[in-house]
Scaffold this motif. Structure first.
Motif, short mmCIF file in Angstrom:
data_model
loop_
_atom_site.label_atom_id
_atom_site.label_comp_id
_atom_site.label_asym_id
_atom_site.label_seq_id
_atom_site.Cartn_x
_atom_site.Cartn_y
_atom_site.Cartn_z
N ARG A 170 1.39 -0.91 -0.12
CA ARG A 170 -0.03 -0.17 0.18
C ARG A 170 0.96 0.88 -0.24
NH1 ARG A 170 -2.71 -4.25 1.79
NH2 ARG A 170 -5.08 -3.79 1.78
N GLY A 171 2.16 0.95 0.00
CA GLY A 171 3.23 2.25 -0.29
C GLY A 171 3.66 2.83 1.44
N MET A 172 3.56 2.13 1.85
CA MET A 172 4.19 2.63 3.45
C MET A 172 5.82 1.97 3.32
SD MET A 172 1.30 2.24 6.27
CE MET A 172 2.33 3.39 7.30
N ARG A 173 6.53 3.08 3.94
CA ARG A 173 8.08 2.82 4.16
C ARG A 173 7.50 1.56 5.72
NH1 ARG A 173 11.38 7.50 3.82
NH2 ARG A 173 9.46 8.63 4.25
N VAL A 174 8.82 0.57 5.81
CA VAL A 174 8.51 -0.08 6.87
C VAL A 174 9.62 -0.54 7.64
CG1 VAL A 174 7.71 -2.07 7.14
CG2 VAL A 174 6.53 -1.09 5.67
N ALA A 175 9.53 -0.13 8.75
CA ALA A 175 10.58 -0.37 10.01
C ALA A 175 10.29 -1.55 10.48
CB ALA A 175 11.07 0.24 11.17
N LEU A 176 11.25 -2.88 10.35
CA LEU A 176 10.97 -4.31 10.77
C LEU A 176 11.60 -5.21 12.13
CD1 LEU A 176 11.48 -5.81 7.84
CD2 LEU A 176 9.04 -5.13 8.42
N LEU A 177 10.69 -4.74 12.80
CA LEU A 177 12.05 -5.02 14.12
C LEU A 177 11.79 -6.59 14.92
CD1 LEU A 177 11.62 -1.52 14.55
CD2 LEU A 177 10.74 -2.24 16.74
N GLY A 178 12.80 -7.19 15.06
CA GLY A 178 12.56 -8.68 16.06
C GLY A 178 13.79 -8.89 16.06
N ARG A 179 13.79 -10.07 16.63
CA ARG A 179 15.55 -10.47 17.39
C ARG A 179 16.11 -11.48 16.39
NH1 ARG A 179 12.85 -13.95 22.17
NH2 ARG A 179 15.64 -14.38 22.48
N GLU A 180 15.85 -12.04 15.09
CA GLU A 180 16.32 -12.78 14.02
C GLU A 180 16.79 -11.49 12.36
OE1 GLU A 180 14.43 -16.48 14.23
OE2 GLU A 180 12.82 -15.58 15.32
N LEU A 181 18.05 -10.92 12.97
CA LEU A 181 18.56 -9.71 12.21
C LEU A 181 18.68 -11.11 10.42
CD1 LEU A 181 18.77 -7.67 11.07
CD2 LEU A 181 21.66 -7.96 11.74
N ASP A 182 18.95 -12.01 10.41
CA ASP A 182 19.08 -12.53 8.87
C ASP A 182 16.97 -12.96 8.51
OD1 ASP A 182 20.92 -12.88 8.49
OD2 ASP A 182 21.79 -14.73 9.87
N SER A 183 16.41 -12.85 9.45
CA SER A 183 14.89 -13.23 8.93
C SER A 183 14.30 -12.13 8.44
CB SER A 183 13.97 -13.93 9.70
OG SER A 183 14.81 -15.14 10.13
N LEU A 184 14.92 -10.82 9.43
CA LEU A 184 13.92 -9.63 8.72
C LEU A 184 14.19 -8.87 7.57
CD1 LEU A 184 14.62 -7.63 12.01
CD2 LEU A 184 12.21 -8.87 11.39
N ARG A 185 16.03 -9.51 7.48
CA ARG A 185 16.56 -9.41 6.01
C ARG A 185 16.28 -9.41 4.88
NH1 ARG A 185 22.73 -8.52 8.55
NH2 ARG A 185 22.75 -6.12 9.31
N GLN A 186 15.73 -10.97 5.25
CA GLN A 186 14.97 -11.52 4.24
C GLN A 186 13.66 -11.25 3.88
OE1 GLN A 186 14.68 -16.15 4.77
NE2 GLN A 186 17.19 -15.98 5.63
N VAL A 187 12.91 -10.76 4.88
CA VAL A 187 11.67 -10.68 4.62
C VAL A 187 11.25 -8.41 4.05
CG1 VAL A 187 9.73 -9.48 6.03
CG2 VAL A 187 10.50 -11.10 6.72
N ALA A 188 12.61 -8.29 4.24
CA ALA A 188 12.08 -7.12 4.31
C ALA A 188 12.77 -7.02 2.23
CB ALA A 188 13.73 -5.89 4.64
N ALA A 189 13.86 -8.29 2.03
CA ALA A 189 14.56 -7.97 0.30
C ALA A 189 12.97 -8.60 -0.40
CB ALA A 189 15.60 -9.39 0.67
N GLY A 190 12.16 -8.57 0.18
CA GLY A 190 10.27 -8.78 -0.61
C GLY A 190 9.59 -8.17 -1.09
N LEU A 191 10.43 -6.72 0.15
CA LEU A 191 8.81 -5.84 0.01
C LEU A 191 8.93 -4.69 -1.42
CD1 LEU A 191 9.18 -4.82 3.83
CD2 LEU A 191 7.77 -6.42 2.88
N PRO A 192 8.11 -4.12 -1.53
CA PRO A 192 8.04 -2.98 -2.46
C PRO A 192 8.79 -2.53 -2.04
CG PRO A 192 6.13 -3.51 -2.45
CD PRO A 192 6.87 -4.08 -1.15
#
Length: 286
Positions: free
Chosen positions: A31-53
């Protein structure tokens, strides 16, 4: 949403490494929002971030560590701008009899689910006040339909519900909206062993057919994001859910669980799903 609405701005999602948190982040980004991903597993967070538009930033942080959260909030403000949507999604669960549950495990569930949510609100409220933003507290049907053998989880979710209700009135004059999301059976790591775990199996098997359905994180995320769009006071996932059903389910669960052998119940104590090791207190991020 029109330009200048919440989807032109910034969203913060805790517990974003997988499950509902990751799915919510994807839908907000679409929906066009820029996103900050917070969590305890940095590698997993980066995988999620890599798939965001859209632009996304990852922060390895434990929500019980307020100093680290404060550092993450400063970084988010500097890199992306003030948050207009905050989803307090981070949480853990444990099952088993209260009498045999390690005190440290009980305390950890309450600390992550309740204290972690309060920390998240405390840290990001100044940003939300600047943007006239919206805070969505992820709770559970366990908040009003307590189940035996899930005492820490139920207590913590009832706590976050009450916390968010109180917070809503306090921050309304600042233009900040507060919603509570009530999730039922959701297909995350937390219930990955649903059919093998005696407690979870008994809780689910005696519920009415519609209440036994397990919904995907993507489907639940869709309901939550629609709640964000409306700045909803309450979000039910699934939408037909109302407090009457969980109260009935709780009564049924008490009867069904009482029939399980005590030795089977005692061996079920422990954390549900994949949980990263508890990290040491981290210095604030800058």
């Amino acid at each position: 949403m029109a330009e200048g609405g919440p989807y032109a701005r910034i969203a913060v999602v805790t517990g974003a490494a997988r499950g509902v948190g990751a799915a919510v982040a994807r839908r907000l980004a679409l929906r066009g929002m820029r996103v900050a991903l917070l969590g305890r597993e940095l590698d997993s967070l980066r995988q999620v971030a890599a798939g965001l538009p859209t632009e996304a930033h990852c922060f390895e942080v434990d929500v019980t560590d307020e100093a680290a959260l404060q550092g993450a909030a400063r970084s988010i403000g500097a890199r992306l701008g003030p948050a207009s949507v905050v989803i307090a999604n981070a949480g853990i669960a444990a099952a088993g009899p209260f009498a045999t549950c390690e005190a440290s495990l009980f305390d950890r569930v309450v600390e992550v689910n309740l204290i972690g949510s309060a920390n998240t609100a405390r840290v990001f409220l100044p940003q939300l006040a600047r943007t006239g933003g919206y805070f969505l507290q992820v709770a559970s049907t366990a908040a009003f339909g307590s189940a035996p053998l899930m005492s820490a989880y139920c207590a913590s979710k009832a706590g976050v519900e009450s916390f968010a209700q109180a917070l809503r009135t306090e921050v309304r004059p600042a233009g900040v909206g507060v919603g509570i999301a009530y999730l039922h059976w959701t297909g995350t790591d937390m219930i990955a062993a649903l059919d093998d775990h005696p407690v979870l199996r008994a809780l689910r098997s005696h519920q009415p057919a519609p209440a036994r359905r397990v919904h995907s994180p993507e489907q639940v995320a869709g309901w939550l994001v629609r709640g964000v769009e409306r700045r909803a006071v309450s979000v039910y996932a699934p939408p037909w859910l109302r407090p009457v059903l969980p109260l009935m389910v709780s009564a049924v669960a008490r009867r069904s669980l009482s029939a399980l052998p005590s030795e089977e119940l005692e061996r079920t104590t422990g954390v549900l799903g994949a949980v990263a090791p508890v990290p040491p207190v981290t210095p604030p991020q800058t």
